[in-house]
Enzyme design. Structure first.
Site, PDB file in Angstrom:
ATOM      1  N   CYS A  31      -5.280  -2.725   2.823  1.00 58.75           N
ATOM      2  CA  CYS A  31      -4.996  -2.674   4.330  1.00 58.75           C
ATOM      3  C   CYS A  31      -6.421  -2.799   5.159  1.00 58.75           C
ATOM      4  O   CYS A  31      -6.815  -4.049   5.346  1.00 58.75           O
ATOM      5  CB  CYS A  31      -4.466  -1.215   4.577  1.00 58.75           C
ATOM      6  SG  CYS A  31      -4.124  -0.897   6.282  1.00 58.75           S
TER       7      CYS A  31
ATOM      8  N   LYS B 286      -9.643   2.343  -2.984  1.00 55.85           N
ATOM      9  CA  LYS B 286     -10.073   1.737  -1.653  1.00 55.85           C
ATOM     10  C   LYS B 286     -11.494   2.751  -1.357  1.00 55.85           C
ATOM     11  O   LYS B 286     -11.622   3.641  -1.437  1.00 55.85           O
ATOM     12  CB  LYS B 286      -8.952   2.240  -0.618  1.00 55.85           C
ATOM     13  CG  LYS B 286      -9.368   1.603   0.887  1.00 55.85           C
ATOM     14  CD  LYS B 286      -8.270   1.672   1.702  1.00 55.85           C
ATOM     15  CE  LYS B 286      -8.559   1.321   3.058  1.00 55.85           C
ATOM     16  NZ  LYS B 286      -7.715   1.638   4.038  1.00 55.85           N
TER      17      LYS B 286
ATOM     18  N   GLU C 236       0.965  -1.064  -0.101  1.00 55.46           N
ATOM     19  CA  GLU C 236       0.125   0.088  -0.076  1.00 55.46           C
ATOM     20  C   GLU C 236       0.916   1.170   0.124  1.00 55.46           C
ATOM     21  O   GLU C 236       1.759   1.210   0.613  1.00 55.46           O
ATOM     22  CB  GLU C 236      -0.935   0.035   1.232  1.00 55.46           C
ATOM     23  CG  GLU C 236      -1.800   1.111   1.386  1.00 55.46           C
ATOM     24  CD  GLU C 236      -2.429   1.094   2.641  1.00 55.46           C
ATOM     25  OE1 GLU C 236      -3.333   1.924   2.867  1.00 55.46           O
ATOM     26  OE2 GLU C 236      -2.069   0.625   3.722  1.00 55.46           O
TER      27      GLU C 236
END
Length: 514
Positions: free
Chosen positions: A390, A336, A280
């Site tokens: 994440c 995301k 990430e």
């Protein structure tokens, strides 16, 4: 009272005017909550959890309704304080700016989580009749609250009770009942010694035997599932890169070049690789500004490259995953969508930005914007995969309802935010549960670790240690058939828990009418 009658000398528990027991009576609950949390990673003392919870349920079941709330709150405070103490770490990366928030974050996180233990204590005590039946009601209510915590206020299912089983065969039950089902199973074990209590000695024995039988059955079923053969690995080699860019230096201009060079060097190590994976926010520049260096990145990878990177879309900023092909061509992009409140975006962000409060994880703008939702990414020659960035890997609900089932799960993450003690290992444990729930292998590339290849039964095949730079080449494990949980989700379990609560409520009504 006639003078010749004996006085029994027993007094009911002393309560304050508002129903709260004296603080000294809540200290055992605080300790029991902390002891129960020892079952979570990195401690892994799983036996402590059902034993401590059994003692807690005993205390809650025998308390008055208002006191049950406070017993649950104190225990929840102990559980979440030990489980979530790492929450202070993100605020200490830039202590001169955010350090003052760290103690408030720990206290508020523990207190907020404790409410999810306190309210079940209050509700179960009010609707269940008799303290033995009340024990089952408390267990059901706590399991429901574990599930609800994954949804309310955008959700935060970290440190669920069922996560204590990840290193045991019992974790395999998640393929059928999910992580929430593991919580319900644990709480059932804890409630049985109380619910089956019998006068005399040894009064706890029937319930203890029943709890051990439940544990033994789940353990045996898990061993049977683990013993069954797995599909063959795919004839593919994944290179997972872990640059170990510490959070305090990650965005420093000079150190950013060091970390970028490290990514290139680790990617270019000789050997076969069919796909290269970076973590990430692997680099400090935006995707839109990367055009001059994309060819060098592609050349170093020597294969398709999947990387976490920030990007800009008009006035919006995104935490994204991008596929880089031959010559540096940008392929599919995933944004995301389940962002971290206060970390990646600020509720009421425009107003708070005026007084200088912004989301500390976002390096551009005042915070990120959410992407459209879960998706599956396809790369020629590579099985389709579902990306998770994440925090998204802690939410099992995001793995269901896709138009097509992927062949594997890919998590890119920056666990440098979580410190060095417990946070990264708890995050890894939850990723392993996602593999078990779906029957899909999961590959994770973590900036500082733990990067890992996890098979479809949640076992770690290969890994890179925490806080070490490196790259590992690993085969992609095969996928199992669709699991029961993936087909049905948590709805059957939630309905069952609600039915248990409803049954205890009806029982109390019949008792009160009788």
């Amino acid at each position: 009272m006639p003078a010749d009658r004996p006085r029994i000398g027993l007094r009911p528990p002393r309560l304050t005017r508002r129903g709260r027991p004296p603080l000294r009576r809540l200290l055992p609950d605080l300790g029991l909550g902390a002891v129960a949390a020892l079952g979570l990673a990195p401690f892994g003392i799983w036996a402590a959890t059902p034993v401590a919870l059994a003692m807690l349920i005993w205390r809650m079941a025998r308390a008055r309704p208002a006191a049950g709330f406070w017993h649950g709150f104190a225990a929840g405070l102990g559980w979440f304080a030990l489980a979530m103490f790492w929450i202070a770490e993100p605020f200490l990366v830039e202590p001169e700016i955010y350090g003052w928030m760290a103690p408030f974050a720990v206290v508020l996180m523990a207190a907020g989580g404790a409410l999810f233990w306190a309210v079940p204590g209050l509700l179960a005590a009010r609707i269940a009749g008799g303290w033995r039946a009340r024990a089952i009601g408390i267990a059901a209510a706590l399991a429901l609250s574990d599930w609800l915590r994954g949804w309310i206020f955008t959700g935060f299912p970290w440190a669920q009770v069922g996560q204590v089983w990840i290193d045991t065969p019992v974790a395999q039950m998640a393929a059928h009942v999910g992580a929430t089902g593991l919580s319900a199973l644990t709480l059932l074990m804890a409630a049985l010694p109380v619910a089956l209590w019998r006068p005399g000695r040894p009064s706890v024995l029937p319930g203890a035997i029943a709890a051990i039988a439940v544990l033994g059955g789940a353990w045996a079923a898990g061993l049977s599932r683990l013993a069954a053969p797995l599909p063959q690995d795919r004839d593919l080699v994944l290179r997972i890169v872990q640059p170990n860019a510490t959070q305090a230096l990650k965005w420093d201009p000079e150190w950013s070049q060091v970390f970028f060079d490290r990514l290139l060097d680790l990617s270019a190590t000789p050997g076969r690789r069919d796909l290269v994976i970076w973590p990430e926010t692997a680099v400090n520049f935006l995707l839109e500004d990367a055009t001059p260096v994309l060819p060098a990145m592609s050349q170093a990878a020597g294969a398709p490259l999947v990387m976490g990177i920030q990007r800009r879309d008009g006035a919006r900023w995104m935490n994204s995953l991008a596929v880089i092909g031959d010559g540096g061509a940008v392929g599919q992009i995933y944004d995301k969508f389940h962002l971290v409140p206060f970390g990646e975006y600020m509720p009421w962000g425009d107003a708070l930005a005026r007084i200088g409060i912004t989301a500390f994880a976002a390096q551009h703008g005042n915070g990120y914007s959410a992407g459209p939702g879960p998706q599956v990414i396809g790369i020629p020659g590579i099985p389709d995969f579902q990306p998770l960035i994440c925090y998204e890997a802690i939410f099992p609900q995001h793995l269901r309802g896709l138009p097509e089932r992927p062949g594997w799960l890919l998590q890119v993450t920056n666990d440098a935010w979580f410190g060095k003690v417990s946070g990264p290992y708890q995050h890894l444990a939850q990723a392993r549960l996602r593999a078990i729930e779906t029957g899909l292998p999961l590959v994770r590339s973590a900036n500082t670790g733990v990067s890992a290849v996890i098979d479809a039964r949640g076992r770690v095949r290969d890994s890179l240690p925490l806080n070490e730079a490196g790259a590992m080449d690993a085969a992609l494990p095969g996928a199992l058939p669709e699991t029961t949980w993936l087909r049905m989700g948590n709805l059957p379990l939630v309905l069952l828990l609600v039915a248990v609560m409803g049954t205890t409520a009806l029982r109390r009504r019949r008792i009160s009418r009788g």
